[in-house]
Design an enzyme around this catalytic site. Sequence first.
Site: not given
Length: 301
Positions: A35-37, A153, A288
């Site tokens: 995952q390239g976030y 996810e 959070e």
Amino acid sequence: MGLDMVGPVIMGHGSAEQKAFYLPRILAAEDRWCQGYSEPGSGSDLSSLQTRAVADGDDYIINGTKIWTTYAQYANRMFCLVRTAAEGKPQAGISFVLLEMDSPGITVEPIISMSGNHDINQVSLDDVRVPRSNLVGAENDGWSVAKNLLEFERGGRAWGARLRGAFAGLRELAEARGLAREIFGRRLAALEVEIRAVEITEQRVIAELQHTGRMGSASSLLKLTAGDALQAITECSVEVIGVHAAPHQPEARAWGSNLAPIGRADELVVMGSYLDLRARSIAGGSNEVQRNIMAKLVLGM
Ligand SMILES: Cc1cc2nc3c(=O)[nH]c(=O)nc-3n(C[C@H](O)[C@H](O)[C@H](O)COP(=O)(O)OP(=O)(O)OC[C@H]3O[C@@H](n4cnc5c(N)ncnc54)[C@H](O)[C@@H]3O)c2cc1C
């Protein structure tokens, strides 16, 4: 990440060609995805991401850096968020693209966690050429695809089953030492209740998915409570084995290692799991931020 994350997203947003090509490969486990976030300057504030994709004929040329990329060292494909427009709202200039990890210009550098494990990486993209047909969804409309993937996810990771597996390991450690009733009985019972609550919530989220096609914001609730429970299980495991958690032998737990463990073999991974799972409060979006999402979308605050 294929089956749980990008697969459902290709089903929902992919072209007919993408579905025909990727979905059977995902089912057959022929591809390993990463995952390239996240980027060095963009995590919670993901829409500020700077990796640029510039159109060049039928291709994009991609430049930027991704970070915390889990299992990039094993992956042959990445689903990646890139900036295709700099004007307007930051979310409006993001596209969702699929790329091959052996493309020229991709460098994967390891980041070793405090447990000594190598799970996460920094990935540099230098003039990486990707066909424009690898876009999922429309150009500049990747943000809605990205958010949909985050629901899978956070909510679609079979949390109940993962918790049951981890809890069974804890129970075994406690029973083997005769501690499951007297000393840790209350803790184990409380954890069992938490796990049951996660399982029921998970079923609720799956029912929602069947009716609406989306997991919805309850996926944040699931990520948060399941993550807390996983952390509590590993914390309790360390307490159950006491000083036997102390030996640090990452090389002894490597696949095929001949190094004899100090103490029992089932104690070898306890501290590593405990340390690695501290990151559960951050991975997949920090706790959070999940609370903010729930306050806004679930409680209407
Ligand atoms: C083990 C691990 C694996 C990961 N794997 C991947 C991966 O495979 N691919 C990928 O793309 N990313 C991955 N990540 C990255 C993860 O998604 C980010 O770390 C996460 O979103 C937080 O971003 P950040 O690290 O930049 O922290 P920041 O966003 O800088 O946050 C720092 C702190 O500020 C708090 N904070 C930030 N904004 C707010 C707000 N609005 N309200 C309240 N508090 C706030 C956060 O909760 C946090 O405590 C992984 C992370 C970890 C730890």
